[in-house]
Design a protein around this motif. Structure first.
Motif, PDB file in Angstrom:
ATOM      1  N   GLN A 198       0.835  -1.204   0.000  1.00 35.85           N
ATOM      2  CA  GLN A 198       0.000   0.000   0.000  1.00 35.85           C
ATOM      3  C   GLN A 198       0.872   1.257   0.000  1.00 35.85           C
ATOM      4  N   ASP A 199       1.944   1.207   0.796  1.00 39.58           N
ATOM      5  CA  ASP A 199       2.841   2.356   0.847  1.00 39.58           C
ATOM      6  C   ASP A 199       3.566   2.525  -0.495  1.00 39.58           C
ATOM      7  N   ASN A 200       3.949   1.396  -1.095  1.00 39.68           N
ATOM      8  CA  ASN A 200       4.619   1.462  -2.405  1.00 39.68           C
ATOM      9  C   ASN A 200       3.700   2.056  -3.478  1.00 39.68           C
ATOM     10  N   LEU A 201       2.412   1.708  -3.397  1.00 44.20           N
ATOM     11  CA  LEU A 201       1.447   2.259  -4.364  1.00 44.20           C
ATOM     12  C   LEU A 201       1.343   3.782  -4.205  1.00 44.20           C
ATOM     13  N   ARG A 202       1.359   4.214  -2.964  1.00 39.24           N
ATOM     14  CA  ARG A 202       1.295   5.654  -2.689  1.00 39.24           C
ATOM     15  C   ARG A 202       2.522   6.359  -3.284  1.00 39.24           C
ATOM     16  N   VAL A 217       2.837 -11.535  -6.778  1.00 39.50           N
ATOM     17  CA  VAL A 217       3.585 -10.519  -7.536  1.00 39.50           C
ATOM     18  C   VAL A 217       2.789 -10.075  -8.764  1.00 39.50           C
ATOM     19  N   ALA A 218       2.208 -11.038  -9.496  1.00 40.14           N
ATOM     20  CA  ALA A 218       1.420 -10.689 -10.685  1.00 40.14           C
ATOM     21  C   ALA A 218       0.238  -9.807 -10.284  1.00 40.14           C
ATOM     22  N   ASP A 219      -0.375 -10.131  -9.167  1.00 44.21           N
ATOM     23  CA  ASP A 219      -1.508  -9.332  -8.699  1.00 44.21           C
ATOM     24  C   ASP A 219      -1.060  -7.911  -8.339  1.00 44.21           C
ATOM     25  N   GLN A 220       0.097  -7.788  -7.706  1.00 43.98           N
ATOM     26  CA  GLN A 220       0.582  -6.450  -7.344  1.00 43.98           C
ATOM     27  C   GLN A 220       0.931  -5.644  -8.608  1.00 43.98           C
ATOM     28  N   LEU A 221       1.502  -6.311  -9.584  1.00 45.62           N
ATOM     29  CA  LEU A 221       1.816  -5.608 -10.837  1.00 45.62           C
ATOM     30  C   LEU A 221       0.529  -5.165 -11.542  1.00 45.62           C
ATOM     31  N   ARG A 222      -0.495  -6.032 -11.468  1.00 43.65           N
ATOM     32  CA  ARG A 222      -1.769  -5.671 -12.101  1.00 43.65           C
ATOM     33  C   ARG A 222      -2.408  -4.467 -11.417  1.00 43.65           C
ATOM     34  N   ARG A 223      -2.332  -4.437 -10.098  1.00 44.14           N
ATOM     35  CA  ARG A 223      -2.920  -3.301  -9.382  1.00 44.14           C
ATOM     36  C   ARG A 223      -2.143  -2.010  -9.677  1.00 44.14           C
ATOM     37  N   ALA A 224      -0.840  -2.122  -9.831  1.00 43.58           N
ATOM     38  CA  ALA A 224      -0.051  -0.945 -10.231  1.00 43.58           C
ATOM     39  C   ALA A 224      -0.479  -0.468 -11.615  1.00 43.58           C
ATOM     40  N   ALA A 225      -0.740  -1.429 -12.511  1.00 41.00           N
ATOM     41  CA  ALA A 225      -1.137  -1.074 -13.881  1.00 41.00           C
ATOM     42  C   ALA A 225      -2.509  -0.406 -13.902  1.00 41.00           C
ATOM     43  N   GLU A 226      -3.396  -0.849 -13.006  1.00 39.24           N
ATOM     44  CA  GLU A 226      -4.720  -0.214 -12.927  1.00 39.24           C
ATOM     45  C   GLU A 226      -4.584   1.247 -12.497  1.00 39.24           C
ATOM     46  N   ASP A 248      -3.138   7.517 -17.227  1.00 40.02           N
ATOM     47  CA  ASP A 248      -2.796   7.395 -18.634  1.00 40.02           C
ATOM     48  C   ASP A 248      -1.288   7.185 -18.845  1.00 40.02           C
ATOM     49  N   VAL A 249      -0.672   6.445 -17.936  1.00 34.76           N
ATOM     50  CA  VAL A 249       0.740   6.109 -18.107  1.00 34.76           C
ATOM     51  C   VAL A 249       0.889   4.581 -18.121  1.00 34.76           C
ATOM     52  N   ARG A 250       2.081   4.134 -18.474  1.00 33.16           N
ATOM     53  CA  ARG A 250       2.325   2.700 -18.585  1.00 33.16           C
ATOM     54  C   ARG A 250       3.557   2.315 -17.765  1.00 33.16           C
ATOM     55  N   ILE A 251       3.635   1.040 -17.418  1.00 33.28           N
ATOM     56  CA  ILE A 251       4.742   0.534 -16.592  1.00 33.28           C
ATOM     57  C   ILE A 251       5.532  -0.512 -17.382  1.00 33.28           C
ATOM     58  N   ALA A 252       6.857  -0.338 -17.418  1.00 32.31           N
ATOM     59  CA  ALA A 252       7.722  -1.356 -18.020  1.00 32.31           C
ATOM     60  C   ALA A 252       8.453  -2.069 -16.889  1.00 32.31           C
ATOM     61  N   TYR A 253       8.254  -3.362 -16.787  1.00 28.36           N
ATOM     62  CA  TYR A 253       8.820  -4.154 -15.688  1.00 28.36           C
ATOM     63  C   TYR A 253      10.093  -4.837 -16.193  1.00 28.36           C
ATOM     64  N   PRO A 313      -3.290  -3.959 -20.054  1.00 35.81           N
ATOM     65  CA  PRO A 313      -2.718  -3.218 -21.195  1.00 35.81           C
ATOM     66  C   PRO A 313      -1.677  -2.175 -20.788  1.00 35.81           C
ATOM     67  N   ASN A 314      -1.702  -1.711 -19.554  1.00 33.77           N
ATOM     68  CA  ASN A 314      -0.740  -0.686 -19.131  1.00 33.77           C
ATOM     69  C   ASN A 314       0.525  -1.276 -18.522  1.00 33.77           C
ATOM     70  N   LEU A 315       0.705  -2.597 -18.675  1.00 28.37           N
ATOM     71  CA  LEU A 315       1.896  -3.259 -18.142  1.00 28.37           C
ATOM     72  C   LEU A 315       2.591  -4.064 -19.235  1.00 28.37           C
ATOM     73  N   GLY A 316       3.906  -3.840 -19.355  1.00 24.93           N
ATOM     74  CA  GLY A 316       4.704  -4.621 -20.302  1.00 24.93           C
ATOM     75  C   GLY A 316       6.087  -4.860 -19.719  1.00 24.93           C
ATOM     76  N   VAL A 317       7.011  -5.411 -20.516  1.00 22.47           N
ATOM     77  CA  VAL A 317       8.357  -5.651 -20.001  1.00 22.47           C
ATOM     78  C   VAL A 317       9.343  -4.643 -20.589  1.00 22.47           C
ATOM     79  N   CYS A 318      10.437  -4.450 -19.855  1.00 23.11           N
ATOM     80  CA  CYS A 318      11.600  -3.742 -20.388  1.00 23.11           C
ATOM     81  C   CYS A 318      12.703  -4.777 -20.513  1.00 23.11           C
ATOM     82  N   LEU A 319      13.279  -4.900 -21.706  1.00 24.59           N
ATOM     83  CA  LEU A 319      14.401  -5.819 -21.902  1.00 24.59           C
ATOM     84  C   LEU A 319      15.701  -5.029 -21.858  1.00 24.59           C
TER      85      LEU A 319
END
Ligand SMILES: O=C(O)c1ccc(O)c(O)c1
Ligand SMILES: [Mg+2]
Length: 613
Positions: free
Chosen positions: A75-79, A113-122, A128-133, A158-164
């Motif tokens: 929760q703190d990380n989301l903030r 972890v997948a759930d936390q990444l999904r909540r970050a993407a929401e 209107d920004v995106r996250i590269a993991y 859709p707002n979550l993808g990878v960074c290589l």
């Protein structure tokens, strides 16, 4: 493809870095948070500056230690993350990098972890920004690109993808082949970094020793080819943490970086289908065959008489004076040296001319690699050789069939000069490079002439470590050694001294040549007797041979391929010559002997100074 570079690659303030990236010609940048935090400019001012400079702000980074934590921590990380999303809006940015958690992760559960990444993407979607993991190679639970993709796939947003990042993949010897199994639209960002093989831990290796693609030992072209096959057509970005880059002129570093991106795209073109290359718009540059022949070497000297005498003792003959200018041509069998007198500046290799099929094309390639042109006045009846400055300042000229008549300007018949039964050949060049130009010079030469690097070496000199990188052409016709000179190369009194370069000439009977040259006036660099005692012990040589070699100043090496004998001439103001004899298939340079030479040169220089010689 669109080019980008992380601000962490460069020295200076954020504003200076941005200026340098624009000057070099990048399309965009990655904004490193640490650079922004220390900047006096507001986010809106940074955005305005980027607009003025024509740079896009491609990636905000890094947002660390996010996922794989207990819910309260999450929760703190989301903030924290939300605050960054607001900042990105002020910057007009829409992509943030989340590296895998290397510090605070306690929950090793992919579902969590997948759930936390999904909540970050929401949350990201609302801004209107995106996250590269990105999987850091030393991430606590997530440290491979495939694992990062499995999590992104499971999060399915859709707002979550990878960074290589090539470093994290290749440093672990991971196989990049499977990146083609990741859908192109889920690869949100790509970072390219190479590194020399240092056998050290991943984190310090990554944070201090990354280099531009082509300057290290990873198969970067192979990586780029795989990336091209994925169809990813976002920015190709350089993310280089390097201690030297943090101190060098950011404009130089940025220009070097852009050259590496041109080189890697050109290299990948040769390894993918035309269709794949066209789909992502791989940049091109004029293609030439690998260069295999040095046509001639030009020495600039403020001591032309001394230099001419040295060439004469080595077996060169004077082949003519330029019909209107000061340079003189010296020839020894197949080797052509032009001696160009100057008023000052000592003696050094000023230019290297290489034989190419089409000099206009080679010149265009050099220009595409960002090399400034050399402008030399010529009259109508003279051959104009197109030439460029390499990053370290050595000039590179291109000679094709049509220009091969240039020796006639020295009153020499070019056909008579070319002897294929030559008993003296150019073996290699050794050119000193300043610490802040070394990488750029190596990369430019390698990319320009299509040479291949040998494993880099460190040579101990009494004045510091000399980093040595040999490049060889595929057929072995050109061998070119770059020496990174210690940053302060001074004598004991603290006065700067010049690190000498050299021209090595191959002969078939070194002992015979050494006697002839010595009686013709050559002063050979004396080598201490400790070296010969060691040599005798190492190779089980007989006394008579070792004594003979010591008298002639000959050094020796032997390996499974053959034997190597060589000697060094005295140094004239920054340049000396080496005579080498390769026996059998010996293909090395006498490892260990360069350190003996550097110490002997220092010793000799101090003696001649002390006695006013
Ligand atoms: O060293 C790091 O922490 C770090 C941060 C961000 C990156 O993209 C990366 O590759 C490494
Ligand atoms: Mg990275």
């Amino acid at each position: 493809m669109k080019t980008s570079i992380a601000t962490v690659c460069l020295s200076g303030t954020l504003e200076e870095k941005m200026q340098a990236c624009a000057t070099a010609g990048f399309d965009g940048i990655e904004v490193f948070e640490a650079d922004l935090v220390v900047s006096p400019s507001s986010p809106a001012e940074i955005k305005a500056l980027a607009d003025r400079l024509g740079l896009t702000l491609d990636l905000y980074q890094p947002f660390r230690d996010f996922e794989g934590v207990e819910e309260a921590q999450f929760q703190d990380n989301l903030r924290r993350l939300e605050a960054k999303f607001q900042l990105m809006q002020e910057l007009g940015m829409d992509l943030v990098l989340v590296p895998s958690n290397a510090g605070t992760a306690t929950v090793n559960d992919d579902a969590v972890v997948a759930d936390q990444l999904r909540r970050a993407a929401e949350l990201a979607q609302r801004y209107d920004v995106r996250i590269a993991y990105e999987a850091l190679a030393w991430g606590r639970f997530v440290n491979t690109y495939w694992h990062s993709w499995e999590l992104v796939e499971a999060a399915d947003h859709p707002n979550l993808g990878v960074c290589l990042d090539s470093f994290h993949i290749l440093s672990r010897d991971d196989d990049p082949a499977r990146i083609t199994d990741i859908p192109a639209d889920k690869i949100f960002f790509v970072q390219l970094a190479d590194a020399p093989d240092l056998g050290m831990d991943l984190l310090p290796w990554s944070r201090h020793h990354r280099v531009f693609p082509g300057e290290g030992s990873f198969d970067m072209v192979g990586f780029m080819a795989k990336l091209t096959e994925t169809g990813y057509d976002g920015p190709l970005s350089l993310e280089i943490f390097n201690d030297v880059f943090r101190e060098t002129d950011p404009v130089l570093t940025a220009a070097d970086g852009l050259r590496s991106l041109r080189w890697i795209q050109q290299g990948a073109r040769g390894r993918v289908t035309e269709a794949a290359a066209a789909r992502v718009e791989l940049a091109t540059m004029p293609k030439i065959d690998p260069v295999e022949t040095i046509d001639h070497v030009e020495i600039s000297t403020d001591s032309p008489d001394e230099c001419g005498a040295l060439l004469g003792a080595l077996g060169f003959r004077f082949a003519g004076q330029h019909r209107r200018k000061a340079p003189q041509l010296f020839v020894a069998d197949g080797v052509k040296v032009v001696l160009s007198p100057t008023q000052s500046g000592g003696t050094s290799i000023a230019s290297v001319a290489v034989q190419v099929a089409d000099s206009a094309k080679a010149f265009a390639r050099a220009r595409a690699l960002g090399a400034p042109l050399v402008s030399r006045p010529v009259t109508a009846d003279e051959v104009r050789l197109p030439g460029v400055f390499s990053p370290g300042g050595t000039q590179l000229f291109f000679v094709d069939e049509q220009a091969a008549s240039w020796p006639t300007e020295f009153g020499s018949d070019p056909d008579k000069l070319a002897q294929h039964s030559a008993t003296m050949r150019l073996d290699h060049l050794n050119v000193p490079e300043a610490w802040d130009h070394f990488g750029a010079s190596v990369l430019f030469t390698l990319a320009m002439l299509r040479m291949e690097p040998l494993e880099a070496q460190n040579v101990a000199s009494p004045r510091g470590l000399v980093h040595s990188q040999v490049l060889e052409s595929p057929q072995g016709g050109i061998r070119w050694n770059f020496n990174r000179v210690p940053r302060t190369y001074t004598d004991r009194a603290g006065q700067p001294v010049r690190y000498p370069g050299h021209i090595a000439l191959a002969v078939d009977d070194l002992e015979q040549r050494a006697r002839e040259a010595t009686s013709a006036g050559l002063t050979v660099l004396p080598i201490p007797s400790n070296y010969y005692a060691d040599l005798k012990a190492r190779f089980g040589l007989d006394d008579a041979t070792v004594t003979r070699w010591q008298e002639l100043g000959i050094l020796y090496d032997r390996n499974a391929d053959g034997e190597f004998l060589h000697l060094y001439s005295e140094t004239i103001g920054g340049l000396f010559f080496e005579l080498v004899q390769r026996v059998g298939a010996y293909n090395d340079y006498g490892p260990g002997n360069a350190a003996v030479r550097l110490a002997a040169q220092q010793q000799h220089e101090q003696l001649t100074r002390a006695f006013g010689g």
